[in-house]
Write an enzyme that holds these catalytic residues in place. Sequence first.
Site, short mmCIF file in Angstrom:
data_model
loop_
_atom_site.label_atom_id
_atom_site.label_comp_id
_atom_site.label_asym_id
_atom_site.label_seq_id
_atom_site.Cartn_x
_atom_site.Cartn_y
_atom_site.Cartn_z
N HIS A 146 0.95 -1.23 0.10
CA HIS A 146 -0.11 -0.40 0.03
C HIS A 146 1.10 0.85 0.29
CE1 HIS A 146 -2.90 2.91 1.16
NE2 HIS A 146 -3.43 1.71 0.55
N ASP A 179 -7.78 -5.70 0.32
CA ASP A 179 -8.62 -6.17 -0.99
C ASP A 179 -8.33 -7.57 -0.72
OD1 ASP A 179 -9.75 -4.61 -2.24
OD2 ASP A 179 -7.36 -3.75 -2.98
N1 CMC Z 1 4.22 -7.51 -4.64
C1 CMC Z 1 5.65 -7.16 -4.82
N2 CMC Z 1 6.37 -5.89 -5.16
C2 CMC Z 1 5.86 -5.56 -4.84
C3 CMC Z 1 4.42 -5.28 -4.64
C4 CMC Z 1 3.78 -6.66 -4.02
N3 CMC Z 1 2.03 -5.93 -4.01
N4 CMC Z 1 3.93 -3.85 -3.75
C5 CMC Z 1 5.42 -3.12 -4.21
N5 CMC Z 1 6.19 -4.79 -4.25
C6 CMC Z 1 7.52 -3.81 -4.45
C7 CMC Z 1 7.44 -2.56 -6.06
O1 CMC Z 1 8.29 -3.12 -6.95
C8 CMC Z 1 8.88 -1.93 -5.37
O2 CMC Z 1 9.21 -2.49 -5.38
P1 CMC Z 1 11.21 -1.70 -5.83
O3 CMC Z 1 11.59 -0.09 -4.72
O4 CMC Z 1 12.18 -3.01 -5.32
O5 CMC Z 1 11.26 -0.96 -7.12
C9 CMC Z 1 8.12 -1.10 -3.58
O6 CMC Z 1 7.64 -2.67 -3.24
C10 CMC Z 1 7.71 -0.45 -3.54
O7 CMC Z 1 6.43 -0.36 -4.54
P2 CMC Z 1 6.13 1.17 -4.91
O8 CMC Z 1 4.90 -0.02 -6.42
O9 CMC Z 1 6.97 2.39 -6.41
O10 CMC Z 1 4.62 1.30 -3.96
P3 CMC Z 1 3.43 2.38 -4.94
O11 CMC Z 1 3.48 2.83 -3.23
O12 CMC Z 1 3.44 3.05 -5.80
O13 CMC Z 1 2.57 1.49 -4.75
C11 CMC Z 1 0.66 -0.17 -5.08
C12 CMC Z 1 1.42 0.77 -3.77
C13 CMC Z 1 -1.00 -0.91 -4.03
C14 CMC Z 1 -0.27 0.18 -5.94
C15 CMC Z 1 1.20 -1.88 -4.67
O14 CMC Z 1 1.92 -2.17 -3.40
C16 CMC Z 1 1.44 -2.42 -5.87
O15 CMC Z 1 0.96 -2.87 -6.87
N6 CMC Z 1 -0.01 -3.63 -4.84
C17 CMC Z 1 -0.70 -4.53 -5.80
C18 CMC Z 1 -1.77 -3.83 -5.63
C19 CMC Z 1 -2.93 -4.16 -4.63
O16 CMC Z 1 -2.89 -4.73 -4.28
N7 CMC Z 1 -3.69 -2.93 -4.69
C20 CMC Z 1 -4.29 -2.77 -3.74
C21 CMC Z 1 -4.52 -1.58 -2.59
S1 CMC Z 1 -5.42 -0.85 -1.62
C22 CMC Z 1 -6.76 -0.61 -2.25
C23 CMC Z 1 -6.75 0.54 -3.13
O17 CMC Z 1 -6.17 1.29 -2.38
O18 CMC Z 1 -7.79 0.27 -4.01
#
Ligand code: CMC
Length: 460
Positions: free
Chosen positions: A323, A380
């Site tokens: 998140h 989720d």
């Molecule tokens: N699985 C594997 N690696 C992950 C994941 C994951 N689910 N989420 C983040 N990472 C890694 C990502 O690769 C990155 O690594 P690095 O620093 O080496 O590049 C690091 O963690 C930070 O991730 P980010 O994408 O820069 O973080 P963000 O804050 O931009 O993204 C997120 C947040 C929710 C989009 C992401 O964690 C994600 O894609 N999660 C899976 C989708 C998900 O479950 N979404 C629902 C969110 S909660 C409900 C809502 O708000 O709708």
Amino acid sequence: MNTKSDTASEPAIESAPVGNFILTDSSTGESWELPARTGAMGNRLIDIKTLYGQTGILTYDPGFTSTASCKSDITFIDGNKGVLLHRGYSIEELAAKSDYMETCYLLLYGELPTPEQKTSFDSDIKSHTLLHEQLSRFYSGFMRSAHPMAIMVGVVGALSAFYHDSIDITDVEQRQLAAHRLIAKMPTIGAYAYKYSLGMPFPMPRNEYSYSENLLQMMFSNPAEDYEINPVLSRAIDRILILHADHEQNASTSTVRLAGSSGANPYACIASGIASLWGPAHGGANEAVLKMLDEIGTVDQVGKYIKKAQDKNDSFRLMGFGHRVYKSYDPRATVMRETCHEVLQVLDVNDPKLELAMELERIALEDPYFIEKKLYPNVDFYSGIILKAMGFPTSMFTVMFAIGRTVGWISHWKEMLNDDEQKIGRPRQLYLGEQQRSFIPLDKRGHTEKKTSWPWFWGK
Ligand code: CMC
């Protein structure tokens, strides 16, 4: 309706300046002072409102990771401690002691309702649950196989063509009417999207039921039979709606605020929020979790997928994990997990997906990659398993999220309209394209180095 005035949710505590930050340009030695601010709770921030005017300098922050886009007094999140408060009340308490209608009132009007206010609010919402007959006919223009979120975007946007009496955003009464209509009609619109996919008649909303009971009834009743409400399931639906009701400036809420900042009508703004929610990184994740569990298949495959999620060359991510704000367990996921066990027990469902989900959670929480990056299960992760056990098709999961979140979108839209600092949202950019150059006549082109064929154009 005996509710507080439309402006009741204006910030109760004005953010106070607390010292200054000095910004120095190391190339010229010039310095500027920027005020530091603090809210009622949470991080300190630098107020850069006057930065561009004073200095001609912009800030760069893709994804708004360090940017507060507005002030708000609706929801507070402490992502490090796993705290989520709506108007000061914890999500755990609201999920345990409140109901969805009461939570809606709280988000919209700033305080929990008195018994009279609650009765009046309930009955006002019930008076708006029907869909206009011509709007019901709108559905037949969609393919039966259409994704229900596509239908939601279309039908909710179309409400603005039906309710000309509530699109003047300068009129407080009209704003309230639109707010109540949207909250009331979302379950009907969502349930009809499902019924349409099955080729079944559209059931009428029933006023003797609560909001959540009615939603269950419209989703699962069959006109040829009586429908009996299971109180554990309606309570679980109510809790799911509470858990999704608001989450401060997430992507869809920010989309609603941005759309609304131009003066767009409320129905169009909420349709834009639904479109944003649909993406798998946001509300579409609940659907994606179930697809992922299907793909993983069995517990012995979990290790392989945990490795895939860590591989930078693999686009696979553990859906339902991570998140932007929570760097500890998402408090909504804790409640969702308990609800999930309750529902599966009542339905006597022995879902191997739950076992798989728990194993995935266990291994991920012990894995150094997930620990180091602070990736915990989010809201989720468990919601899809509950909804599946109740009989919701996977494609309806994000619709359920949209129904619950509608009140959050509207509360933020209303708050934005009451904010005296409100302006049209208009971010700037870091331009990396060509500098100014002369136009080349068609017969003189063909000598440029860049390929301009379509695959190149669309590629990364
Ligand atoms: N699985 C594997 N690696 C992950 C994941 C994951 N689910 N989420 C983040 N990472 C890694 C990502 O690769 C990155 O690594 P690095 O620093 O080496 O590049 C690091 O963690 C930070 O991730 P980010 O994408 O820069 O973080 P963000 O804050 O931009 O993204 C997120 C947040 C929710 C989009 C992401 O964690 C994600 O894609 N999660 C899976 C989708 C998900 O479950 N979404 C629902 C969110 S909660 C409900 C809502 O708000 O709708």
